[in-house]
Design a protein around this motif. Structure first.
Motif, PDB file in Angstrom:
ATOM      1  N   LEU A  82       0.032   2.412  -3.955  1.00 51.36           N
ATOM      2  CA  LEU A  82       1.117   2.751  -3.039  1.00 51.36           C
ATOM      3  C   LEU A  82       0.635   3.909  -2.176  1.00 51.36           C
ATOM      4  O   LEU A  82       0.173   4.924  -2.693  1.00 51.36           O
ATOM      5  CB  LEU A  82       2.371   3.158  -3.817  1.00 51.36           C
ATOM      6  N   LEU A  84       2.026   6.544   0.503  1.00 47.43           N
ATOM      7  CA  LEU A  84       3.198   7.134   1.135  1.00 47.43           C
ATOM      8  C   LEU A  84       2.769   7.713   2.474  1.00 47.43           C
ATOM      9  O   LEU A  84       1.889   8.567   2.536  1.00 47.43           O
ATOM     10  CB  LEU A  84       3.791   8.225   0.246  1.00 47.43           C
ATOM     11  N   LEU A 105       0.657  -1.267  -1.016  1.00 42.42           N
ATOM     12  CA  LEU A 105       1.944  -1.131  -0.337  1.00 42.42           C
ATOM     13  C   LEU A 105       1.921   0.171   0.466  1.00 42.42           C
ATOM     14  O   LEU A 105       1.724   1.252  -0.093  1.00 42.42           O
ATOM     15  CB  LEU A 105       3.089  -1.106  -1.347  1.00 42.42           C
ATOM     16  N   ALA A 107       4.117   2.675   2.548  1.00 46.00           N
ATOM     17  CA  ALA A 107       5.501   3.077   2.807  1.00 46.00           C
ATOM     18  C   ALA A 107       5.508   4.061   3.963  1.00 46.00           C
ATOM     19  O   ALA A 107       5.417   5.271   3.778  1.00 46.00           O
ATOM     20  CB  ALA A 107       6.117   3.706   1.559  1.00 46.00           C
ATOM     21  N   GLU A 108       5.584   3.543   5.175  1.00 43.12           N
ATOM     22  CA  GLU A 108       5.512   4.343   6.402  1.00 43.12           C
ATOM     23  C   GLU A 108       6.903   4.493   7.004  1.00 43.12           C
ATOM     24  O   GLU A 108       7.654   3.527   7.110  1.00 43.12           O
ATOM     25  CB  GLU A 108       4.570   3.679   7.406  1.00 43.12           C
ATOM     26  N   ARG A 137       6.011  -1.508   4.473  1.00 43.64           N
ATOM     27  CA  ARG A 137       7.468  -1.368   4.395  1.00 43.64           C
ATOM     28  C   ARG A 137       7.852  -0.108   5.159  1.00 43.64           C
ATOM     29  O   ARG A 137       7.304   0.969   4.894  1.00 43.64           O
ATOM     30  CB  ARG A 137       7.946  -1.262   2.944  1.00 43.64           C
ATOM     31  N   TYR A 138       8.792  -0.256   6.067  1.00 39.84           N
ATOM     32  CA  TYR A 138       9.176   0.870   6.908  1.00 39.84           C
ATOM     33  C   TYR A 138      10.438   1.540   6.385  1.00 39.84           C
ATOM     34  O   TYR A 138      11.316   0.896   5.812  1.00 39.84           O
ATOM     35  CB  TYR A 138       9.405   0.396   8.345  1.00 39.84           C
ATOM     36  N   ALA A 141      10.093   7.212   2.608  1.00 37.63           N
ATOM     37  CA  ALA A 141       9.311   6.868   1.420  1.00 37.63           C
ATOM     38  C   ALA A 141      10.124   7.000   0.142  1.00 37.63           C
ATOM     39  O   ALA A 141       9.933   6.226  -0.805  1.00 37.63           O
ATOM     40  CB  ALA A 141       8.058   7.742   1.355  1.00 37.63           C
ATOM     41  N   THR A 144      12.108   3.865  -0.176  1.00 40.33           N
ATOM     42  CA  THR A 144      11.226   2.765  -0.551  1.00 40.33           C
ATOM     43  C   THR A 144      10.904   2.827  -2.035  1.00 40.33           C
ATOM     44  O   THR A 144      10.931   1.818  -2.745  1.00 40.33           O
ATOM     45  CB  THR A 144       9.928   2.806   0.270  1.00 40.33           C
TER      46      THR A 144
END
Length: 299
Positions: A82, A84, A105, A107-108, A137-138, A141, A144
């Motif tokens: 992940l 971040l 993944l 997380a932006e 995934r926007y 964080a 998310t």
């Protein structure tokens, strides 16, 4: 050719890096922040968020290689990661070198950052966003991460969580460096997983480093600092990996790290900053850096 006036990118409250771009910066305003990018002979292509320098094509290899490879090579075989932040794709690019990686993944917060980098700084991600192992995934964080709790535990467990974020004192990121958030991250880690966090400049950000280090040590039994040199951020830059109890660093000798590097990475010869020797040397800290850390946890 006459250059535009010098631009100032802050390093601390009273100090800034002066940039003389060779052409006017590109600028756009997203729902979250101002995004600017430009080019200078010393930095190459670079981008800034709300005035703060994030990355440049001529020195981004320093932070992205160390942020990715130090924890990945201390893990037995990282499969899921992940990131971040990570909107420029540089950390994902480096993690994808590891043959064991199956899923990343990102997380932006801001989709406009990814779009801007894709268009104007494509060398930073170098195709990482198009790799089938990468998922974007926007949104915030923390949200998310919270949403992952509703997914099956095996799908939500990460071997690595990398903090590729803006400065800790930025309002968009301050809540991502607290004890509560670190506990939320710990809940998403696989048994041998770890976080890798950017603490900041030991010269400019002493109180910030001390607070983040203390929060990490409240949550994780094994915290390891590492010191690198990053021109874009003003020189010395401190990182920290944190996780459950792990073998001590002296159990990872140079030849073992070198063997893992050669066997586990695609094109290890292309690395420009990270090496097994740098990995070990980064764990040695001068006294002025230790003074920010030792009051909260012995090293």
């Amino acid at each position: 050719m006459k250059h535009p006036p010098a631009l100032l990118a802050p390093l601390s409250a009273d100090l800034a890096l002066s940039i003389c771009p060779d052409q006017p910066e590109r600028c756009e305003r997203s729902a979250y922040q101002e995004i600017r990018s430009g080019h200078s002979p010393s930095l190459g292509d670079y981008y800034r968020l709300d005035g703060d320098l994030m990355a440049s094509t001529l020195d981004a290899f320093v932070i992205h290689e160390t942020l990715a490879h130090i924890p990945a090579l201390e893990h037995p075989s990282p499969r899921r990661a992940l990131i971040l932040g990570g909107g420029d794709g540089g950390s994902a690019r480096e993690l994808l070198r590891h043959r064991s990686i199956e899923h990343i993944l990102i997380a932006e917060l801001d989709p406009a950052v990814v779009a801007h980098v894709r268009q104007h700084l494509p060398h930073l991600p170098d195709g990482a966003f198009d790799d089938p192992r990468v998922e974007l995934r926007y949104g915030d964080a923390a949200r998310t991460l919270a949403a992952l709790t509703s997914e099956p535990p095996t799908a939500a467990a990460f071997d690595l969580i990398l903090f590729d974020l803006c400065a800790v004192d930025n309002p968009a990121c301050a809540h991502l460096h607290t004890e509560d958030f670190f506990r939320a991250c710990a809940a998403q880690l696989a048994p041998q997983g770890c976080l890798h966090v950017q603490l900041g400049s030991p010269f400019f950000h002493g109180p910030q480093i001390a607070a983040t280090w203390r929060a990490l040590n409240q949550v994780f039994p094994d915290c390891r600092p590492a010191l690198i040199s990053l021109p874009l951020y003003g020189g010395p830059w401190l990182l920290a990996s944190a996780g459950p109890a792990r073998p001590q660093p002296d159990l990872n000798p140079l030849n073992q790290l070198g063997q893992r590097l050669a066997q586990g990475l695609d094109a290890p010869h292309a690395l420009r900053y990270y090496s097994p020797a740098v990995h070990q040397a980064a764990r040695a800290l001068p006294p002025y850096v230790l003074q920010h850390l030792t009051p909260y946890a012995p090293l």
